[in-house]
Design a protein around this motif. Structure first.
Motif, PDB file in Angstrom:
ATOM      1  N   ASN A  48       5.730 -52.448  -3.704  1.00 41.49           N
ATOM      2  CA  ASN A  48       5.348 -51.201  -3.691  1.00 41.49           C
ATOM      3  C   ASN A  48       4.527 -50.932  -2.576  1.00 41.49           C
ATOM      4  N   LEU A  49       3.563 -51.775  -3.044  1.00 41.75           N
ATOM      5  CA  LEU A  49       2.243 -51.965  -2.227  1.00 41.75           C
ATOM      6  C   LEU A  49       3.253 -50.635  -0.603  1.00 41.75           C
ATOM      7  N   TYR A  50       3.651 -52.067  -0.139  1.00 43.70           N
ATOM      8  CA  TYR A  50       4.488 -51.332   1.093  1.00 43.70           C
ATOM      9  C   TYR A  50       4.596 -49.632   1.114  1.00 43.70           C
ATOM     10  N   HIS A  51       6.154 -49.933  -0.441  1.00 48.35           N
ATOM     11  CA  HIS A  51       6.560 -48.391  -0.067  1.00 48.35           C
ATOM     12  C   HIS A  51       5.776 -47.495   0.034  1.00 48.35           C
ATOM     13  N   ASP A  52       4.646 -47.692  -1.132  1.00 44.74           N
ATOM     14  CA  ASP A  52       4.014 -46.683  -1.057  1.00 44.74           C
ATOM     15  C   ASP A  52       2.970 -45.817   0.125  1.00 44.74           C
ATOM     16  N   ARG A  53       2.818 -47.533   0.877  1.00 46.49           N
ATOM     17  CA  ARG A  53       2.331 -47.271   2.544  1.00 46.49           C
ATOM     18  C   ARG A  53       3.009 -46.114   3.109  1.00 46.49           C
ATOM     19  N   LEU A  54       4.176 -46.370   3.495  1.00 45.82           N
ATOM     20  CA  LEU A  54       5.186 -46.139   4.087  1.00 45.82           C
ATOM     21  C   LEU A  54       5.781 -44.411   3.254  1.00 45.82           C
ATOM     22  N   ASP A  55       5.673 -44.793   2.964  1.00 47.48           N
ATOM     23  CA  ASP A  55       5.377 -42.915   1.608  1.00 47.48           C
ATOM     24  C   ASP A  55       4.083 -42.476   2.755  1.00 47.48           C
ATOM     25  N   GLN A  56       2.896 -42.231   2.227  1.00 47.16           N
ATOM     26  CA  GLN A  56       1.428 -42.368   3.394  1.00 47.16           C
ATOM     27  C   GLN A  56       1.199 -42.159   4.537  1.00 47.16           C
ATOM     28  N   LEU A  57       2.671 -43.303   5.305  1.00 48.93           N
ATOM     29  CA  LEU A  57       2.559 -42.319   6.423  1.00 48.93           C
ATOM     30  C   LEU A  57       3.603 -41.366   7.229  1.00 48.93           C
ATOM     31  N   SER A  58       4.133 -41.088   5.749  1.00 52.43           N
ATOM     32  CA  SER A  58       5.450 -40.548   5.735  1.00 52.43           C
ATOM     33  C   SER A  58       4.123 -38.946   6.022  1.00 52.43           C
ATOM     34  N   THR A  59       3.694 -38.682   4.577  1.00 54.58           N
ATOM     35  CA  THR A  59       2.586 -37.449   4.795  1.00 54.58           C
ATOM     36  C   THR A  59       1.843 -37.335   5.678  1.00 54.58           C
ATOM     37  N   GLU A  60       1.465 -38.562   6.051  1.00 57.44           N
ATOM     38  CA  GLU A  60       0.503 -38.651   7.520  1.00 57.44           C
ATOM     39  C   GLU A  60       0.700 -37.809   8.834  1.00 57.44           C
ATOM     40  N   LEU A  61       2.323 -38.236   8.855  1.00 58.72           N
ATOM     41  CA  LEU A  61       3.130 -37.247   9.980  1.00 58.72           C
ATOM     42  C   LEU A  61       3.565 -35.878   9.660  1.00 58.72           C
ATOM     43  N   ALA A  62       3.567 -35.790   8.327  1.00 62.88           N
ATOM     44  CA  ALA A  62       3.768 -33.892   8.096  1.00 62.88           C
ATOM     45  C   ALA A  62       2.583 -33.479   8.456  1.00 62.88           C
ATOM     46  N   ASP A  63       1.551 -34.324   7.900  1.00 64.18           N
ATOM     47  CA  ASP A  63       0.432 -33.689   7.901  1.00 64.18           C
ATOM     48  C   ASP A  63      -0.102 -33.135   9.482  1.00 64.18           C
ATOM     49  N   LEU A  64       0.442 -34.205  10.729  1.00 65.92           N
ATOM     50  CA  LEU A  64      -0.061 -34.062  11.860  1.00 65.92           C
ATOM     51  C   LEU A  64       1.027 -32.551  12.330  1.00 65.92           C
ATOM     52  N   CYS A  65       1.809 -32.975  11.800  1.00 64.30           N
ATOM     53  CA  CYS A  65       2.672 -31.930  11.785  1.00 64.30           C
ATOM     54  C   CYS A  65       2.733 -30.285  11.672  1.00 64.30           C
ATOM     55  N   ALA A  66       1.685 -30.109  10.574  1.00 61.77           N
ATOM     56  CA  ALA A  66       1.272 -28.802  10.334  1.00 61.77           C
ATOM     57  C   ALA A  66      -0.026 -28.595  10.794  1.00 61.77           C
ATOM     58  N   LEU A  67      -0.953 -29.713  11.614  1.00 57.07           N
ATOM     59  CA  LEU A  67      -1.840 -29.303  12.513  1.00 57.07           C
ATOM     60  C   LEU A  67      -0.917 -28.547  14.020  1.00 57.07           C
ATOM     61  N   VAL A  68       0.059 -29.647  14.006  1.00 55.37           N
ATOM     62  CA  VAL A  68       0.732 -28.846  15.620  1.00 55.37           C
ATOM     63  C   VAL A  68       0.715 -27.094  15.779  1.00 55.37           C
ATOM     64  N   GLY A  69       1.861 -26.932  13.848  1.00 52.91           N
ATOM     65  CA  GLY A  69       1.868 -25.785  13.542  1.00 52.91           C
ATOM     66  C   GLY A  69       0.775 -24.823  13.174  1.00 52.91           C
ATOM     67  N   ASP A  70      -0.599 -25.261  13.496  1.00 55.21           N
ATOM     68  CA  ASP A  70      -1.727 -24.175  13.614  1.00 55.21           C
ATOM     69  C   ASP A  70      -1.935 -23.745  14.524  1.00 55.21           C
ATOM     70  N   SER A  71      -2.263 -24.936  15.490  1.00 55.34           N
ATOM     71  CA  SER A  71      -2.181 -24.897  17.351  1.00 55.34           C
ATOM     72  C   SER A  71      -1.591 -24.074  17.721  1.00 55.34           C
ATOM     73  N   VAL A  72      -0.018 -23.847  17.745  1.00 55.04           N
ATOM     74  CA  VAL A  72       0.913 -22.647  18.074  1.00 55.04           C
ATOM     75  C   VAL A  72       0.843 -21.760  17.901  1.00 55.04           C
ATOM     76  N   ARG A  73       0.623 -21.284  16.186  1.00 56.82           N
ATOM     77  CA  ARG A  73      -0.115 -19.923  15.841  1.00 56.82           C
ATOM     78  C   ARG A  73      -1.265 -19.736  16.487  1.00 56.82           C
ATOM     79  N   ARG A  74      -2.366 -20.070  17.167  1.00 57.82           N
ATOM     80  CA  ARG A  74      -3.349 -19.467  16.654  1.00 57.82           C
ATOM     81  C   ARG A  74      -3.239 -19.385  19.116  1.00 57.82           C
ATOM     82  N   ALA A  75      -2.100 -20.238  19.423  1.00 59.22           N
ATOM     83  CA  ALA A  75      -2.103 -20.346  20.876  1.00 59.22           C
ATOM     84  C   ALA A  75      -1.152 -18.666  20.844  1.00 59.22           C
ATOM     85  N   ASN A  76      -0.522 -18.535  19.770  1.00 59.68           N
ATOM     86  CA  ASN A  76       0.384 -17.339  20.035  1.00 59.68           C
ATOM     87  C   ASN A  76      -0.826 -15.844  20.093  1.00 59.68           C
TER      88      ASN A  76
END
Lengths: 227, 227
Positions: free
Chosen positions: A3-31
């Motif tokens: 269960n701890l392991y699956h929690d960590r997998l889920d956390q990682l997925s959230t971390e990856l989505a947050d990274l994508c959000a940063l990229v989206g912000d970056s390209v919006r400001r670059a535009n």
């Protein structure tokens, strides 16, 4: 333990989505920096790219730790490998947003894009933001209906990239060679930005379906031709 | 069981080095097609890219199978993940060689590179071949002395890419806007080719040393600026 392991997998997925959000912000400001010829905003995008790089390192380290400690199989293994691949693509998309702002900085105070071509690049920028949003949603939800959405945005982007060369570089081109080169490379940045999103989307689909090949003999979409 | 497994890891490493050899052949022939404006050779490079794509799929599938079945840890895990990363980079290098030949095909019978600029692009092509050779040797031998060799070749390539913009696009440029765009994108292909080799080299070093970060907060070298 599992269960701890699956929690960590889920956390990682959230971390990856947050990274994508940063990229989206970056390209919006670059535009915005490109549209407004705003060198201060351009500098900010360049300066904040380190956040994206660090977020990618963190995703990668967490994925490695889970791979090494848990020896996952099947879906979990695929998810971790897709995370590594997607984190790579997202960092590269962040770099491409930086390239856009570097052009703004390099040509300042002259604008990179002649006024008459602003609508075309504004449209490319809009597609890039939409691609980043759809990619973030796909990572968060694993809703595979988003994969063809990303594919369609990529095709729109490719069309704009291809048709640029019917505008730039022809005999009645009035803005000089240096501008033509800037615009070609800028257009290529946006086009590659969407390509990386497609690549991530196909990896995410692979996590869900186990189907890696797009067609027999092909794992990933072929990158588009240069022009 | 473990011996068979290590045999398969070794086989995979050989398969990856063979993939790199294919990429080296492809870029060498792409250079020749560009130098000689040889559209038949260009078509051949384009047609044979499928071999590289299939070799990459095969590497990837073998790496996945070993990851899923053997749940490797430590060095073996790093080696398999580096294999996935490097196979990705090598396929992309093959695609960049194809982009070079597509430019030859697109402009035929006109040559892409004006005569006066051929030495510059011949030099970029020579560096690309050397980079591919050094990368192949690094994969086969894991001799880390090759990592700085690849880094130095990449710097040579970057210098040529950067200085192109002091030649193309200036006021006395006599070859037109379309040629300037072709040359910029062509130069960028060669530059990215070397970048991917550096990325693979750092991954291979990681397999040997376990050290992923290049500097604090950075996993991979930052891609070079566009111009």
């Amino acid at each position: 333990m599992r269960n701890l392991y699956h929690d960590r997998l889920d956390q990682l997925s959230t971390e990856l989505a947050d990274l994508c959000a940063l990229v989206g912000d970056s390209v919006r400001r670059a535009n915005d920096a490109l549209r407004d010829n705003d060198v201060v905003l351009a500098e900010r995008v360049i300066g904040e790219d380190g956040r994206i790089d660090r977020a990618r390192v963190s995703c990668e380290e967490h994925a490695y730790a889970l791979l090494a400690l848990q020896a996952p199989v099947a879906t979990d293994l695929r998810a971790l490998l897709a995370t590594l691949h997607t984190a790579d693509s997202l960092e590269r998309m962040g770099d491409l947003a930086v390239h856009v702002t570097e052009a703004v900085r390099r040509r300042h105070p002259r604008p990179v894009v002649p006024h008459v071509l602003l609508p075309r690049f504004t449209e490319m920028g809009r597609i890039a933001v939409d691609v980043a949003k759809a990619t973030e949603a796909l990572i968060r939800t694993r809703d595979l209906d988003l994969v063809p959405v990303i594919g369609a945005l990529d095709e729109e982007m490719d069309d704009l990239h291809r048709t640029l060369f019917t505008v730039v570089g022809y005999e009645d081109w009035a803005y000089g060679v240096a501008t033509a080169i800037d615009l070609s490379l800028l257009s290529r940045c946006y086009e590659r930005f969407a390509d990386h999103a497609v690549s991530s989307a196909l990896r995410t689909r692979f996590v869900v379906t186990g189907e890696l090949r797009e067609q027999p003999g092909r794992v990933m979409p072929r990158p588009r031709v240069l022009s």
